[in-house]
Structure formats: structure tokens, C-alpha cells
Design a protein around this motif. Structure first.
Motif, PDB file in Angstrom:
ATOM      1  N   VAL A 226      28.045  64.631 101.121  1.00 40.58           N
ATOM      2  CA  VAL A 226      28.019  66.021 101.051  1.00 40.58           C
ATOM      3  C   VAL A 226      26.671  66.464 100.265  1.00 40.58           C
ATOM      4  O   VAL A 226      26.345  65.778  99.135  1.00 40.58           O
ATOM      5  CB  VAL A 226      28.964  66.503 100.065  1.00 40.58           C
ATOM      6  CG1 VAL A 226      28.895  67.985  99.622  1.00 40.58           C
ATOM      7  CG2 VAL A 226      30.416  66.439 100.663  1.00 40.58           C
ATOM      8  N   TRP A 227      25.835  67.369 100.875  1.00 43.17           N
ATOM      9  CA  TRP A 227      24.564  67.617 100.408  1.00 43.17           C
ATOM     10  C   TRP A 227      24.622  69.025 100.096  1.00 43.17           C
ATOM     11  O   TRP A 227      25.462  69.749 100.386  1.00 43.17           O
ATOM     12  CB  TRP A 227      23.387  67.424 101.340  1.00 43.17           C
ATOM     13  CG  TRP A 227      23.206  66.014 102.002  1.00 43.17           C
ATOM     14  CD1 TRP A 227      23.817  64.889 101.568  1.00 43.17           C
ATOM     15  CD2 TRP A 227      22.659  65.839 103.175  1.00 43.17           C
ATOM     16  NE1 TRP A 227      23.477  64.154 102.382  1.00 43.17           N
ATOM     17  CE2 TRP A 227      22.657  64.389 103.262  1.00 43.17           C
ATOM     18  CE3 TRP A 227      22.000  66.574 104.077  1.00 43.17           C
ATOM     19  CZ2 TRP A 227      22.057  64.013 104.554  1.00 43.17           C
ATOM     20  CZ3 TRP A 227      20.967  65.821 105.030  1.00 43.17           C
ATOM     21  CH2 TRP A 227      21.220  64.555 105.222  1.00 43.17           C
ATOM     22  N   ALA A 228      23.574  69.600  99.023  1.00 40.80           N
ATOM     23  CA  ALA A 228      23.519  71.124  98.633  1.00 40.80           C
ATOM     24  C   ALA A 228      22.123  71.106  98.419  1.00 40.80           C
ATOM     25  O   ALA A 228      21.278  70.284  98.420  1.00 40.80           O
ATOM     26  CB  ALA A 228      24.403  70.902  97.321  1.00 40.80           C
ATOM     27  N   MET A 229      22.008  72.417  98.516  1.00 42.23           N
ATOM     28  CA  MET A 229      20.299  73.006  98.137  1.00 42.23           C
ATOM     29  C   MET A 229      20.192  74.057  97.200  1.00 42.23           C
ATOM     30  O   MET A 229      21.147  74.830  97.147  1.00 42.23           O
ATOM     31  CB  MET A 229      20.223  73.506  99.772  1.00 42.23           C
ATOM     32  CG  MET A 229      18.726  73.991  99.752  1.00 42.23           C
ATOM     33  SD  MET A 229      18.239  74.946 101.337  1.00 42.23           S
ATOM     34  CE  MET A 229      17.957  73.370 102.172  1.00 42.23           C
ATOM     35  N   HIS A 230      19.175  73.928  96.722  1.00 41.64           N
ATOM     36  CA  HIS A 230      18.871  74.692  95.637  1.00 41.64           C
ATOM     37  C   HIS A 230      18.136  75.758  96.454  1.00 41.64           C
ATOM     38  O   HIS A 230      16.768  75.535  96.674  1.00 41.64           O
ATOM     39  CB  HIS A 230      17.977  74.320  94.436  1.00 41.64           C
ATOM     40  CG  HIS A 230      18.402  73.274  93.564  1.00 41.64           C
ATOM     41  ND1 HIS A 230      19.422  73.574  92.588  1.00 41.64           N
ATOM     42  CD2 HIS A 230      18.461  71.901  93.517  1.00 41.64           C
ATOM     43  CE1 HIS A 230      19.677  72.506  91.964  1.00 41.64           C
ATOM     44  NE2 HIS A 230      19.383  71.614  92.372  1.00 41.64           N
TER      45      HIS A 230
END
Length: 71
Positions: free
Chosen positions: A51-55
Motif C-alpha cells: 500500500v502506497w500513499a501520497m502527500h
């Protein structure tokens, strides 16, 4: 009309490489493409490893060229 197509493995590898290069949680800071405090990606805590996330604000600044330390 949308068409279903296979995603080439090389494309997936390239995306993974970009994520790792610009991830705040990088295990190799020497290979970072920007400072850790400006990295647009991160791995959310308590989620699966894939799982990746982005600012969003960091990504927008990076794309706008506002980060002076991008290599």
C-alpha cells in the motif's frame, strides 16, 4: 470505450523504482531523489507493504519545480 490490456512487467518495475526513489520511508536515503521532508510518497502505517500513499501538497510542489533539491 475502455479496453483491457496487460500491464508490462517493465512498466510495473519502473513505477516501483520511482516510488522507492521518492518515498519518505526509503531504506536508502543516499539514493533519494529529494529530501525526506519533501518526498511525495510514503507507506501508511498499519497497512500491507504494497500500500502506497501520497502527500498531495508535496507532489504538487515537486511537479511545479518548487523543490530545489530534486536530482
Amino acid at each position: 470505450m475502455r479496453q483491457s490490456r496487460d500491464i508490462p512487467q517493465k512498466f510495473e518495475d519502473d513505477i516501483e523504482r520511482v516510488f522507492r526513489r521518492f518515498c519518505a520511508d526509503s531504506t536508502d536515503p543516499s539514493g533519494m531523489g529529494c529530501a525526506v521532508d519533501k518526498a511525495p510518497f510514503y507507506r501508511p502505517r498499519e497497512t500491507a507493504g504494497e500500500v502506497w500513499a501520497m502527500h498531495l501538497e508535496r507532489a504538487e510542489a515537486l511537479l511545479a519545480g518548487e523543490s530545489a533539491d530534486v536530482s
